[in-house]
Design a protein around this motif. Structure first.
Motif, PDB file in Angstrom:
ATOM      1  N   GLN A 193      44.083 -26.911 -35.519  1.00  0.00           N
ATOM      2  CA  GLN A 193      44.173 -26.552 -34.111  1.00  0.00           C
ATOM      3  C   GLN A 193      45.132 -25.371 -33.933  1.00  0.00           C
ATOM      4  O   GLN A 193      46.073 -25.206 -34.708  1.00  0.00           O
ATOM      5  CB  GLN A 193      44.661 -27.759 -33.314  1.00  0.00           C
ATOM      6  CG  GLN A 193      43.715 -28.951 -33.416  1.00  0.00           C
ATOM      7  CD  GLN A 193      44.277 -30.213 -32.790  1.00  0.00           C
ATOM      8  OE1 GLN A 193      45.427 -30.257 -32.386  1.00  0.00           O
ATOM      9  NE2 GLN A 193      43.464 -31.257 -32.712  1.00  0.00           N
ATOM     10  N   PRO A 194      44.910 -24.529 -32.912  1.00  0.00           N
ATOM     11  CA  PRO A 194      45.678 -23.288 -32.787  1.00  0.00           C
ATOM     12  C   PRO A 194      47.111 -23.510 -32.311  1.00  0.00           C
ATOM     13  O   PRO A 194      47.398 -24.439 -31.559  1.00  0.00           O
ATOM     14  CB  PRO A 194      44.881 -22.496 -31.754  1.00  0.00           C
ATOM     15  CG  PRO A 194      44.211 -23.542 -30.915  1.00  0.00           C
ATOM     16  CD  PRO A 194      43.876 -24.656 -31.856  1.00  0.00           C
ATOM     17  N   ARG A 195      47.976 -22.628 -32.747  1.00  0.00           N
ATOM     18  CA  ARG A 195      49.346 -22.522 -32.252  1.00  0.00           C
ATOM     19  C   ARG A 195      49.523 -21.089 -31.769  1.00  0.00           C
ATOM     20  O   ARG A 195      49.383 -20.139 -32.545  1.00  0.00           O
ATOM     21  CB  ARG A 195      50.365 -22.864 -33.342  1.00  0.00           C
ATOM     22  CG  ARG A 195      50.276 -24.307 -33.826  1.00  0.00           C
ATOM     23  CD  ARG A 195      50.663 -25.285 -32.717  1.00  0.00           C
ATOM     24  NE  ARG A 195      50.613 -26.685 -33.154  1.00  0.00           N
ATOM     25  CZ  ARG A 195      49.566 -27.473 -33.005  1.00  0.00           C
ATOM     26  NH1 ARG A 195      48.463 -26.998 -32.434  1.00  0.00           N
ATOM     27  NH2 ARG A 195      49.593 -28.719 -33.418  1.00  0.00           N
ATOM     28  N   GLN A 196      49.803 -20.935 -30.475  1.00  0.00           N
ATOM     29  CA  GLN A 196      49.842 -19.622 -29.843  1.00  0.00           C
ATOM     30  C   GLN A 196      51.268 -19.062 -29.821  1.00  0.00           C
ATOM     31  O   GLN A 196      52.244 -19.809 -29.897  1.00  0.00           O
ATOM     32  CB  GLN A 196      49.302 -19.715 -28.416  1.00  0.00           C
ATOM     33  CG  GLN A 196      47.927 -20.346 -28.309  1.00  0.00           C
ATOM     34  CD  GLN A 196      46.823 -19.511 -28.918  1.00  0.00           C
ATOM     35  OE1 GLN A 196      47.018 -18.345 -29.226  1.00  0.00           O
ATOM     36  NE2 GLN A 196      45.645 -20.107 -29.083  1.00  0.00           N
ATOM     37  N   GLY A 197      51.359 -17.749 -29.688  1.00  0.00           N
ATOM     38  CA  GLY A 197      52.646 -17.093 -29.575  1.00  0.00           C
ATOM     39  C   GLY A 197      52.951 -16.231 -30.787  1.00  0.00           C
ATOM     40  O   GLY A 197      52.153 -16.131 -31.725  1.00  0.00           O
ATOM     41  N   ASP A 198      54.108 -15.577 -30.736  1.00  0.00           N
ATOM     42  CA  ASP A 198      54.526 -14.679 -31.809  1.00  0.00           C
ATOM     43  C   ASP A 198      55.897 -15.086 -32.317  1.00  0.00           C
ATOM     44  O   ASP A 198      56.754 -15.543 -31.550  1.00  0.00           O
ATOM     45  CB  ASP A 198      54.590 -13.226 -31.310  1.00  0.00           C
ATOM     46  CG  ASP A 198      53.236 -12.725 -30.833  1.00  0.00           C
ATOM     47  OD1 ASP A 198      52.246 -12.949 -31.540  1.00  0.00           O
ATOM     48  OD2 ASP A 198      53.181 -12.121 -29.744  1.00  0.00           O
ATOM     49  N   GLY A 199      56.104 -14.890 -33.601  1.00  0.00           N
ATOM     50  CA  GLY A 199      57.429 -15.087 -34.163  1.00  0.00           C
ATOM     51  C   GLY A 199      57.671 -16.495 -34.679  1.00  0.00           C
ATOM     52  O   GLY A 199      56.793 -17.364 -34.684  1.00  0.00           O
ATOM     53  N   ASN A 200      58.909 -16.742 -35.111  1.00  0.00           N
ATOM     54  CA  ASN A 200      59.273 -18.001 -35.749  1.00  0.00           C
ATOM     55  C   ASN A 200      59.017 -19.230 -34.883  1.00  0.00           C
ATOM     56  O   ASN A 200      58.645 -20.290 -35.386  1.00  0.00           O
ATOM     57  CB  ASN A 200      60.761 -17.969 -36.129  1.00  0.00           C
ATOM     58  CG  ASN A 200      61.049 -17.040 -37.288  1.00  0.00           C
ATOM     59  OD1 ASN A 200      60.642 -17.279 -38.413  1.00  0.00           O
ATOM     60  ND2 ASN A 200      61.760 -15.948 -37.002  1.00  0.00           N
ATOM     61  N   GLY A 201      59.206 -19.100 -33.581  1.00  0.00           N
ATOM     62  CA  GLY A 201      59.069 -20.252 -32.707  1.00  0.00           C
ATOM     63  C   GLY A 201      57.647 -20.585 -32.326  1.00  0.00           C
ATOM     64  O   GLY A 201      57.419 -21.581 -31.640  1.00  0.00           O
ATOM     65  N   ALA A 202      56.688 -19.788 -32.777  1.00  0.00           N
ATOM     66  CA  ALA A 202      55.307 -19.977 -32.339  1.00  0.00           C
ATOM     67  C   ALA A 202      54.570 -21.051 -33.130  1.00  0.00           C
ATOM     68  O   ALA A 202      53.533 -21.537 -32.692  1.00  0.00           O
ATOM     69  CB  ALA A 202      54.552 -18.652 -32.450  1.00  0.00           C
ATOM     70  N   PHE A 203      55.091 -21.432 -34.298  1.00  0.00           N
ATOM     71  CA  PHE A 203      54.384 -22.405 -35.127  1.00  0.00           C
ATOM     72  C   PHE A 203      55.395 -23.331 -35.791  1.00  0.00           C
ATOM     73  O   PHE A 203      56.555 -22.981 -35.964  1.00  0.00           O
ATOM     74  CB  PHE A 203      53.489 -21.718 -36.170  1.00  0.00           C
ATOM     75  CG  PHE A 203      54.172 -20.703 -37.044  1.00  0.00           C
ATOM     76  CD1 PHE A 203      54.492 -21.006 -38.363  1.00  0.00           C
ATOM     77  CD2 PHE A 203      54.479 -19.433 -36.565  1.00  0.00           C
ATOM     78  CE1 PHE A 203      55.106 -20.069 -39.186  1.00  0.00           C
ATOM     79  CE2 PHE A 203      55.087 -18.489 -37.377  1.00  0.00           C
ATOM     80  CZ  PHE A 203      55.406 -18.818 -38.688  1.00  0.00           C
ATOM     81  N   PRO A 204      54.942 -24.541 -36.158  1.00  0.00           N
ATOM     82  CA  PRO A 204      55.874 -25.565 -36.654  1.00  0.00           C
ATOM     83  C   PRO A 204      56.485 -25.202 -38.006  1.00  0.00           C
ATOM     84  O   PRO A 204      55.900 -24.466 -38.798  1.00  0.00           O
ATOM     85  CB  PRO A 204      54.999 -26.816 -36.783  1.00  0.00           C
ATOM     86  CG  PRO A 204      53.786 -26.540 -35.967  1.00  0.00           C
ATOM     87  CD  PRO A 204      53.575 -25.062 -36.009  1.00  0.00           C
ATOM     88  N   VAL A 205      57.650 -25.765 -38.254  1.00  0.00           N
ATOM     89  CA  VAL A 205      58.271 -25.690 -39.579  1.00  0.00           C
ATOM     90  C   VAL A 205      57.776 -26.896 -40.370  1.00  0.00           C
ATOM     91  O   VAL A 205      57.989 -28.043 -39.976  1.00  0.00           O
ATOM     92  CB  VAL A 205      59.808 -25.716 -39.484  1.00  0.00           C
ATOM     93  CG1 VAL A 205      60.427 -25.862 -40.873  1.00  0.00           C
ATOM     94  CG2 VAL A 205      60.310 -24.456 -38.798  1.00  0.00           C
ATOM     95  N   THR A 206      57.078 -26.631 -41.458  1.00  0.00           N
ATOM     96  CA  THR A 206      56.576 -27.706 -42.312  1.00  0.00           C
ATOM     97  C   THR A 206      56.913 -27.382 -43.757  1.00  0.00           C
ATOM     98  O   THR A 206      57.084 -26.214 -44.115  1.00  0.00           O
ATOM     99  CB  THR A 206      55.048 -27.868 -42.191  1.00  0.00           C
ATOM    100  OG1 THR A 206      54.417 -26.628 -42.530  1.00  0.00           O
ATOM    101  CG2 THR A 206      54.654 -28.258 -40.786  1.00  0.00           C
ATOM    102  N   SER A 207      57.005 -28.416 -44.572  1.00  0.00           N
ATOM    103  CA  SER A 207      57.238 -28.236 -46.000  1.00  0.00           C
ATOM    104  C   SER A 207      56.289 -29.131 -46.764  1.00  0.00           C
ATOM    105  O   SER A 207      55.955 -30.235 -46.315  1.00  0.00           O
ATOM    106  CB  SER A 207      58.681 -28.578 -46.378  1.00  0.00           C
ATOM    107  OG  SER A 207      59.583 -27.627 -45.864  1.00  0.00           O
TER     108      SER A 207
END
Length: 365
Positions: A193-207
């Protein structure tokens, strides 16, 4: 609406013999596990048939599980008929229903989290647990199919009808998502599913699994390029980023196996430029990218040349959680192959099959 008697007639027409239902469930759960794990490595739209296979087989399992439950329901509801193996049967049922329910909910666009995990991650967990459970369950009631179970034409038609029905239901669900504009309509072919926006805060931190190193000071970090090269390199952060600006830029889609994707503008240094500066040996076939945690992934040389070692996303320096000071950007690959916290680039003459094992154990002390 069809009367109950008509529905029973349809079910009777497509229901395989009981023994075949049991063995079919084992076989199809194996197909689901194999196709699901293989799908983690598919990021290009040309791989869509694998995802269709996974979803259609899943819906076929729904029908087979219904046949199975209709046959054994009295053993579960009548406490006097419980046996020591009944607990295993119940655990298998819970895992099967959990895998199917979370998979269907995700396809319909439900974007919920259960503690640290998305529904897609929970779906994967249920699926991995289900494989040994269903094998153990079948072993407790081991009955080989008999020759009369394989009435060739009739059995083939029944399975064809079940698979075709799964395909029709899945396609109808896709059309319904589009028409009703549900959240599932924005899914990528991978289900992400999409994650919108630009930069570090636009998508989750996952490992991936256990990778979680301490933050890295760019002033103390360096990138090594070695292996089958004429001139090994060691580059400080200030040699990769000049006056705060990265040298190269490209837009690329990151599709994470935890169920989301994002399109970002990444900036850094082209791997091809690094290889040209180091002078790649003619015998080289692969380029391996190694994290500070030991995590690693390899790409064929020509594919690696087109990749980027990013220091920035949009106009922001990569945060630690997203792999800063430097991460691999590998278009067409899934997120777990975009190695974070890269500290070494190794040019190799051979592939690295052990990287699969390393992805599971890196990060554990």
């Amino acid at each position: 609406m069809w009367p109950a008697s008509r529905l029973r007639d349809v079910a009777d027409a497509v229901r395989p013999p009981p023994r075949l239902v049991d063995w079919s469930l084992l076989a199809l759960v194996g197909v689901e596990a194999a196709s699901g794990l293989l799908s983690f490595t598919v990021g290009s739209p040309s791989g869509w048939p694998l995802f269709w296979l996974h979803r259609i087989v899943g819906l076929t399992i729904v029908a087979l599980l219904g046949f199975k439950l209709a046959r054994v329901r009295h053993r579960l509801t009548d406490r006097s008929r419980w046996r020591p193996t009944t607990a295993l049967s119940v655990a298998t049922l819970v895992a099967a229903v959990g895998a199917l329910a979370t998979g269907i909910a995700w396809v319909l666009g439900l974007d919920a989290r259960l503690w640290l995990w998305t529904l897609l991650s929970v779906h994967v967990g249920f699926g991995l647990v289900l494989v040994p459970l269903i094998a153990a369950h079948l072993a407790t009631r081991f009955r080989l199919p008999q020759r009369r179970d394989f009435h060739r034409r009739r059995t083939t038609l029944k399975y064809a009808a079940l698979l075709l029905g799964g395909g029709v239901v899945y396609r109808a669900q896709e059309v319904a998502n589009d028409v009703l504009e549900t959240p599932g309509a924005d899914r990528r072919f991978t289900g992400s599913q999409p994650r919108q926006g630009d930069g570090n805060g636009a998508f989750p931190v996952t490992s991936w699994v256990a990778d979680d190193p301490d933050p890295i000071d760019p002033g103390e970090w360096s990138l090594a390029v070695r292996g089958a090269v004429e001139t090994p390199l060691s580059l400080a952060y200030d040699e990769v980023v000049v006056d705060g600006e990265a040298l190269s830029e490209r837009e690329a889609l990151l599709d994470c196996t935890s169920g989301w994707y994002t399109v970002q503008r990444w900036r850094g240094i082209r791997v091809g430029d690094l290889l040209d500066a180091a002078g790649v040996d003619e015998s080289a076939r692969y380029v391996r990218f190694v994290s500070v945690t030991g995590y690693r992934w390899s790409l064929p040389v020509e594919e690696a040349r087109d990749a980027l070692l990013a220091t920035h996303v949009a106009d922001e320096r990569l945060s630690h959680g997203h792999g800063g000071p430097m991460r691999l950007v590998a278009p067409g690959r899934r997120g777990f192959q975009w190695v974070k916290w890269v500290e070494r680039v190794e040019v190799r003459r051979r592939d690295d099959p052990a990287q699969w094992l390393v992805t599971l154990v890196s990060g554990f002390d």
